[in-house]
Design a protein around this motif. Structure first.
Motif, PDB file in Angstrom:
ATOM      1  N   LYS A 218      -0.476   1.362   2.881  1.00 32.20           N
ATOM      2  CA  LYS A 218       0.684   0.465   3.044  1.00 32.20           C
ATOM      3  C   LYS A 218       1.762   1.409   2.146  1.00 32.20           C
ATOM      4  O   LYS A 218       3.037   1.386   2.641  1.00 32.20           O
ATOM      5  CB  LYS A 218       0.388  -1.036   2.709  1.00 32.20           C
ATOM      6  CG  LYS A 218       1.856  -1.535   2.891  1.00 32.20           C
ATOM      7  CD  LYS A 218       1.607  -3.304   2.814  1.00 32.20           C
ATOM      8  CE  LYS A 218       3.002  -4.105   3.395  1.00 32.20           C
ATOM      9  NZ  LYS A 218       2.731  -5.459   3.211  1.00 32.20           N
TER      10      LYS A 218
ATOM     11  N   ASN B 148       4.900   3.085   3.948  1.00 37.99           N
ATOM     12  CA  ASN B 148       6.289   2.730   3.576  1.00 37.99           C
ATOM     13  C   ASN B 148       7.021   3.719   3.019  1.00 37.99           C
ATOM     14  O   ASN B 148       8.162   3.720   3.634  1.00 37.99           O
ATOM     15  CB  ASN B 148       6.254   1.690   2.549  1.00 37.99           C
ATOM     16  CG  ASN B 148       6.166   0.180   3.184  1.00 37.99           C
ATOM     17  OD1 ASN B 148       6.447  -0.081   4.447  1.00 37.99           O
ATOM     18  ND2 ASN B 148       5.503  -0.716   2.421  1.00 37.99           N
TER      19      ASN B 148
ATOM     20  N   SER C 224       3.186  -1.111   8.823  1.00 37.23           N
ATOM     21  CA  SER C 224       3.438  -0.670   7.613  1.00 37.23           C
ATOM     22  C   SER C 224       4.042   0.917   7.929  1.00 37.23           C
ATOM     23  O   SER C 224       4.872   1.103   7.033  1.00 37.23           O
ATOM     24  CB  SER C 224       1.914  -0.328   6.988  1.00 37.23           C
ATOM     25  OG  SER C 224       1.257  -1.221   6.886  1.00 37.23           O
TER      26      SER C 224
END
Length: 272
Positions: free
Chosen positions: A20, A24, A237
């Protein structure tokens, strides 16, 4: 629960958090990329062979299924696709757009199911019914266009399991991840109940007519094989609503259903 199981669970959750974080970062960089190249799009293949030769026989076919309103996607969506290929290198990849979905259903279903499908006026609702039908016909793993595996997909699905459904933080079923062999009783019931909802046309919400609401009313949590999203698959994500619907003025289904009825009248002619 054994110590080894607890340890593996902790490793998977830790890996998920690292994924994640990485995703990101790529998402933030994608804003810069598309600011410089606003019209750049990447093409999702209709069909792609496994990156590695399949290993062993599995009850659930090694196929990833996805759908979208277009195959021309932004960088974050394409990175999401590539990451899933990395997490499932021995899986074939198959993708269908709106027209191909309907052609598939027309070729494999009776007129009653096709008529129900044709009454759906929102793409997300059509995709909800299509994913059940394509898995019922061919089997495999369905993933939403913004969903990604957080652990090797072959390990998550296993070799002897007939089906596997994902559950949310609240313990409810969702439908952004479905793994199944062809022709299971649960898929048949889900298809039947979605069609019944369309026939009755008593709701105005995609979630309840064709989506997770149907799963939670149909599937028995005490006996249906399931896995927490924390140990199988996450959403959003790599990408987000902006990057997914940048070329679709109507936006996400949650906005679209406020302007368009989910189910059209029986006499309506649906345009694709």
């Amino acid at each position: 629960m054994s110590a080894s199981t607890v340890f593996k669970s902790a490793i998977i959750v830790g890996t998920s958090r690292l994924i994640k974080l990485f995703a990101n970062i790529t998402k933030l960089l994608s804003y810069v990329f598309h600011a410089v190249l606003p019209n750049k799009r990447f093409t999702l293949p209709e069909r792609a062979a496994p990156w590695l030769y399949p290993k062993g026989e599995a009850t659930i076919p090694r196929i990833i299924w996805q759908t979208n309103f277009t195959n021309k996607v932004t960088l974050p969506v394409y990175l999401n696709y590539l990451f899933n290929r990395l997490m499932a290198p021995r899986f074939e990849y198959r993708f269908m757009m709106t027209d191909a979905r309907r052609q598939f259903i027309a070729a494999h279903c009776d007129n009653e199911v096709l008529t129900c499908y044709d009454r759906l006026q929102i793409g997300a609702a059509q995709a909800d019914l299509w994913r059940l039908i394509v898995l019922n016909q061919h089997g495999g793993v369905y993933l939403d266009i913004d969903a990604h595996a957080i652990w090797p997909l072959a390990s998550t699905v296993g070799y002897d399991r007939d089906e596997l459904y994902v559950v949310t933080r609240q313990g409810d079923f969702s439908n952004y991840f479905i793994a199944s062999k062809p022709n299971t009783p649960n898929l048949a019931r889900l298809i039947r109940n979605v069609c019944d909802n369309i026939e009755m046309n008593e709701s105005t919400n995609v979630f309840d007519i064709t989506g997770p609401g149907v799963f939670n009313k149909t599937l028995d949590k005490t006996c249906v094989p399931s896995v927490s999203y924390r140990h199988a698959c996450n959403q959003g994500s790599f990408t987000n609503e902006h990057f997914q619907y940048i070329d679709k003025p109507a936006g996400k289904w949650t906005k679209e259903q406020q302007k368009v009825e989910v189910v059209g009248p029986k006499s309506s002619t649906i345009k694709y």
